[in-house]
Design an enzyme around this catalytic site. Structure first.
Site, short mmCIF file in Angstrom:
data_model
loop_
_atom_site.label_atom_id
_atom_site.label_comp_id
_atom_site.label_asym_id
_atom_site.label_seq_id
_atom_site.Cartn_x
_atom_site.Cartn_y
_atom_site.Cartn_z
N HIS A 35 0.83 -1.21 0.00
CA HIS A 35 0.00 0.00 0.00
C HIS A 35 0.86 1.26 0.00
O HIS A 35 0.43 2.32 0.43
CB HIS A 35 -0.97 0.00 1.18
CG HIS A 35 -2.09 -0.99 1.03
ND1 HIS A 35 -3.32 -0.66 0.52
CD2 HIS A 35 -2.15 -2.32 1.30
CE1 HIS A 35 -4.11 -1.73 0.50
NE2 HIS A 35 -3.40 -2.76 0.96
N THR A 36 2.08 1.14 -0.48
CA THR A 36 2.95 2.30 -0.63
C THR A 36 2.93 2.85 -2.06
O THR A 36 3.26 4.01 -2.28
CB THR A 36 4.40 1.93 -0.27
OG1 THR A 36 4.76 0.73 -0.97
CG2 THR A 36 4.56 1.69 1.23
N LEU A 59 -2.11 -12.32 -6.81
CA LEU A 59 -0.85 -12.45 -7.53
C LEU A 59 -0.88 -11.73 -8.87
O LEU A 59 -0.06 -11.95 -9.74
CB LEU A 59 -0.49 -13.94 -7.71
CG LEU A 59 -0.33 -14.71 -6.40
CD1 LEU A 59 -0.04 -16.18 -6.67
CD2 LEU A 59 0.77 -14.10 -5.53
N SER A 92 -3.13 -11.51 -11.54
CA SER A 92 -3.52 -12.08 -12.84
C SER A 92 -4.03 -10.97 -13.76
O SER A 92 -3.86 -11.05 -14.99
CB SER A 92 -4.59 -13.15 -12.64
OG SER A 92 -5.72 -12.63 -11.95
N ASP A 108 2.01 -3.27 -10.08
CA ASP A 108 1.71 -4.56 -10.72
C ASP A 108 2.06 -4.55 -12.20
O ASP A 108 2.65 -5.49 -12.73
CB ASP A 108 0.22 -4.90 -10.54
CG ASP A 108 -0.15 -5.13 -9.09
OD1 ASP A 108 0.76 -5.15 -8.24
OD2 ASP A 108 -1.36 -5.27 -8.80
#
Length: 388
Positions: A36-37, A128, A130, A175
């Site tokens: 959450h950074t 993860l 996707s 991500d």
């Protein structure tokens, strides 16, 4: 037929009655530390993992996209470039593809249409990423096939823009960046303010283990957005754009003026930024005892200050920690409220970790955990034919 590349080719032929031109691959990811950074312009330390989304594509001469996925069998999804319309129901996989082409169109970049078949083995709903693997595999394909010449970082930024503006998820850049830029046997220290990134070698002595708690992740999006708002409220109090520009000393001095919950949220972010930088140094210097300490502190901060863990996750972390001591680190990873635990563990203790989880987790929680033995992998690419 377990090979994802072969499955993608087979699905393409079954769906479109012809062979694909090319295959594109992008990995899922696990965040080693730095939770959450990213949306607070801070530091994160993710690694791409050897679970992937693979897309078989054939170029078209018009602006039509036709897509099918083996994970969501059903009709072929069709749309025109720049005419994506409203998103489909929340969580629909096709929104991530439409989001990317919508972001391209909004940016004034042209793209030719594609027929495409999507397969993958990134576990769905496990935290993860996707979704980022899907976006980046597709974005890499569009970039290549339409000869847009975007850098991998620019593809990641375009995917994030699509997810923010079209899908409606206010995610950070982590991500997408790690899926596009990952390096084998390395984590990537990302500065989410200026998007600088630095590969950090993962010592050969360590196993990368991901354990899915299989806790059903409820309220994730609403709680995620609430925490983002709490962080922004503290940044606004200091008159800065993000918590990146607030020091721990400033925060402590203003504690009495802040809402208690918002103060705790900000304290997590500021201390997590420091831990993430220190953890990258510990990894690079093979200081596993220090890494162990930092990952433990990260988990405690997520539990007590950010309040995003759940009892089953805490129990999972505790039982693994008892096995590994200072010969590895373990913490919850991902958005929270369920999902996965990540452990970096001395190879000699890998079997003991797996056995402990199998022997104790179900007894303690009534749930069966899923264990993934992973390795840090390269980012998105076009697959050479000789690889499949």
């Amino acid at each position: 037929m377990s090979n994802p590349a072969q499955r993608a080719n087979k699905l393409f032929v079954q769906t479109f009655g012809t062979t694909a031109d090319d295959l594109y691959l992008a990995p899922g990811r696990v965040n080693l530390i730095g939770e959450h950074t990213d949306y607070n312009d801070g530091f994160v330390l993710p690694a791409a993992i050897n679970f992937h989304t693979i897309i078989a594509v054939k170029r078209r001469e018009d602006d039509t996209f036709r897509a099918v996925s083996d994970a969501f069998s059903g009709d072929i999804k069709t749309w025109q470039f720049g005419q994506e319309g409203q998103p489909e129901e929340q969580g629909s996989w096709i929104n991530y593809l439409k989001g990317f082409t919508s972001a391209l169109a909004t940016s004034g970049l042209p793209a030719k249409g594609l027929d495409l078949a999507v397969v993958g083995n990134v576990p769905l709903g496990a935290g993860l990423s996707s979704s980022a693997a899907l976006e980046i595999a597709f974005g890499t394909a569009v970039n290549d096939c339409s000869q847009l010449r975007l850098s991998p970082l620019a593809v990641a930024q375009m995917a994030q823009r699509g997810e923010n503006q079209y899908v409606g998820c206010a995610c950070g850049i982590m991500d997408q960046m790690i899926s596009a830029l990952g390096e084998q046997d390395h984590a990537l220290l990302i500065d989410c303010e200026d998007l600088d990134s630095e590969p950090v070698p993962i010592p050969e002595s360590l196993s990368l283990i991901i354990i899915n708690s299989n806790v059903q992740r409820g309220l994730v999006e609403s709680e995620y957005n609430l925490r983002r708002e709490q962080c922004e409220a503290v940044a606004n109090h200091f008159g800065v754009e993000s918590l990146r520009h607030v020091s721990l000393g400033q925060l402590e001095a203003a504690k009495a003026q802040l809402d208690e919950t918002a103060y705790k949220r900000a304290r997590h972010v500021l201390t997590e930024n420091r831990r993430t930088q220190q953890a990258s140094q510990a990894l690079a210097s093979n200081d596993i005892a220090r890494l162990s300490e930092l990952m433990a502190q990260s988990h405690q901060s997520m539990r007590d200050d950010f309040e995003i863990t759940v009892p089953a996750i805490d129990q999972l972390v505790e039982m693994i920690d008892k096995v590994i001591g200072n010969q590895g680190g373990v913490r919850m990873t991902g958005g929270g409220f369920g999902g996965c635990v990540v452990a970096l563990v001395d190879h000699a203790l890998t079997d003991a970790v797996v056995e402990t989880v199998e022997a104790n987790y179900a007894k303690a929680t009534g749930l069966e955990a899923t264990v993934y033995l992973c390795s840090a992998s390269d980012g998105a690419t076009r697959l050479d034919e000789d690889l499949y």
